[in-house]
Design a protein around this motif. Structure first.
Motif, PDB file in Angstrom:
ATOM      1  N   GLY A 152       0.781  -1.231   0.000  1.00 43.66           N
ATOM      2  CA  GLY A 152       0.000   0.000   0.000  1.00 43.66           C
ATOM      3  C   GLY A 152       0.810   1.276   0.000  1.00 43.66           C
ATOM      4  O   GLY A 152       0.238   2.370   0.068  1.00 43.66           O
ATOM      5  N   HIS A 187      -2.028  -5.595  -6.799  1.00 42.41           N
ATOM      6  CA  HIS A 187      -3.051  -5.568  -5.750  1.00 42.41           C
ATOM      7  C   HIS A 187      -2.698  -4.601  -4.622  1.00 42.41           C
ATOM      8  O   HIS A 187      -3.568  -3.900  -4.095  1.00 42.41           O
ATOM      9  N   LYS A 206      -0.169   1.650  -4.429  1.00 49.81           N
ATOM     10  CA  LYS A 206      -0.977   2.857  -4.244  1.00 49.81           C
ATOM     11  C   LYS A 206      -1.696   3.206  -5.543  1.00 49.81           C
ATOM     12  O   LYS A 206      -2.835   3.651  -5.542  1.00 49.81           O
ATOM     13  N   PRO A 247      -5.986  -0.233  -6.449  1.00 50.03           N
ATOM     14  CA  PRO A 247      -6.985   0.746  -6.010  1.00 50.03           C
ATOM     15  C   PRO A 247      -7.165   1.907  -6.979  1.00 50.03           C
ATOM     16  O   PRO A 247      -8.193   2.580  -6.954  1.00 50.03           O
ATOM     17  N   ARG A 248      -6.155   2.123  -7.848  1.00 48.90           N
ATOM     18  CA  ARG A 248      -6.215   3.270  -8.750  1.00 48.90           C
ATOM     19  C   ARG A 248      -5.289   3.017  -9.921  1.00 48.90           C
ATOM     20  O   ARG A 248      -4.218   2.415  -9.769  1.00 48.90           O
ATOM     21  N   SER A 258      -8.365  11.057  -9.234  1.00 49.64           N
ATOM     22  CA  SER A 258      -9.137   9.862  -8.895  1.00 49.64           C
ATOM     23  C   SER A 258     -10.135   9.533  -9.989  1.00 49.64           C
ATOM     24  O   SER A 258     -10.634  10.435 -10.673  1.00 49.64           O
ATOM     25  N   ASP A 298     -16.616   3.402 -10.456  1.00 54.27           N
ATOM     26  CA  ASP A 298     -16.075   2.238  -9.790  1.00 54.27           C
ATOM     27  C   ASP A 298     -15.436   1.281 -10.795  1.00 54.27           C
ATOM     28  O   ASP A 298     -15.892   1.146 -11.927  1.00 54.27           O
TER      29      ASP A 298
END
Length: 352
Positions: free
Chosen positions: A192, A261, A264, A288-289, A323, A327
């Protein structure tokens, strides 16, 4: 009415797997569940083994290998069998081909500035010859995005109705088990807390941007997977001494899945793509992004499910405020090999 037989150039089964080979492998696997027996055959050179299918027949033919097999033995099989060809990897025989060809992109034509050394110029010349041949000789052309379709029309004058789009997909990542041992092997990586990219020296992949991003964000770790002479290229760019740039070398599929996975963000600052599958694979692995270049192709493929890098103004800066607006599940629902195989089957049935 007698059924048309489509004979696939299966020489890619003997090649190292990149995006083009992956597309061919997964598309045929999904197509096998949709076609009737006898409609599709996969033809391979001696020593190249194709998978065992339920409805697709596999045949070994000829005596040659490599490019010589593609140019001589494969068209000989088409003539012998009375079949039409299906070539999925940008290359068709110069003579004796009637059928459908897949052109993944026309980067060699659109961006000749990427190919300036002798090897690059020779490769570009060969591929441009192939593009012209496909534009002239193929009964129909398949490509992997509407962007690539427009590029083929723009550079080779192919009528849009002669081109169909069959997208890439991501379900192959479901078969891969993540290998978390990479974090024990590389002490600088903490789950992460790093940005991840997969690099090579192809100019369209824009490796220097990742290095500049690492330089501009010294408090963050940038994990870079890929072989070749990435460290030598970093030296050439004067960016070899970045303590936060971690070169991982080649990573296994399982390691890549774990890295995607836990990152960041997955970085993909490409300058030119026909589709650009790595960010889709990253999303499928739980990234996540994803941050991708702001180009027409990336906008088409990733829509509001990605953050975008304007390479005209952003010369190496990761904006953590960038961002996606939608989704990731919406992105994954858009693409599947089964949908793509159905689209391919529709083309085969139309082009008898």
């Amino acid at each position: 009415m007698e059924q048309t037989v489509w004979a696939v150039d299966g020489s890619f089964f003997g090649q190292r797997i990149s995006g083009i080979q992956r597309y061919s492998i997964e598309l045929l696997s999904a197509l096998d569940g949709l076609v009737s027996s006898g409609m599709v055959e996969v033809v391979t050179p001696p020593g190249v083994r194709a998978p065992v299918y339920q409805n697709i027949k596999t045949v070994t033919f000829g005596t040659r290998t490599g490019l010589a097999w593609q140019q001589w033995d494969y068209p000989a099989y088409l003539k012998y069998r009375g079949a039409k060809g299906l070539a999925t990897c940008n290359v068709i025989p110069v003579f004796g081909f009637q059928g459908i060809a897949v052109v993944h992109d026309v980067c060699y034509r659109a961006r000749p500035d990427f190919y300036t050394d002798l090897r690059g110029r020779l490769s570009a010349a060969w591929h441009r010859l192939q593009y012209r041949r496909i534009a002239h000789a193929a009964q129909h052309i398949i490509t992997v995005s509407e962007f690539s379709k427009r590029e083929i029309t723009r550079y080779y004058g192919v009528a849009p109705e002669r081109i169909s789009v069959v997208y890439n997909a991501w379900q192959q990542m479901q078969r891969i088990a993540p290998d978390e041992r990479i974090f024990a092997k590389v002490s600088q990586l903490r789950r992460g807390e790093y940005y991840f990219s997969m690099a090579n020296l192809l100019k369209n992949k824009n490796f220097p941007w990742v290095l500049r991003a690492a330089k501009n964000k010294p408090d963050a770790v940038f994990a870079i997977a890929g072989g070749g002479s990435l460290t030598e290229e970093a030296k050439r760019l004067g960016l070899a001494d970045l303590p936060n740039a971690v070169y991982l070398g080649y990573v296994s599929d399982g390691e890549a899945k774990a890295l995607m996975h836990h990152c960041k963000a997955f970085l993909f600052p490409t300058l030119y793509e026909g589709f650009g599958i790595p960010p889709l694979e990253a999303v499928a692995c739980g990234a996540p992004r994803i941050l991708v270049s702001d180009t027409p192709c990336m906008r088409e493929v990733y829509g509001d499910c990605a953050g975008y890098i304007d390479l005209k103004t952003n010369h190496g800066y990761v904006d953590d405020a960038t961002s996606p607006k939608q989704d990731a599940a919406l992105l994954l629902a858009r693409y599947s090999w089964k949908k793509s195989a159905q689209a391919l089957l529709d083309v085969l049935q139309q082009q008898k």
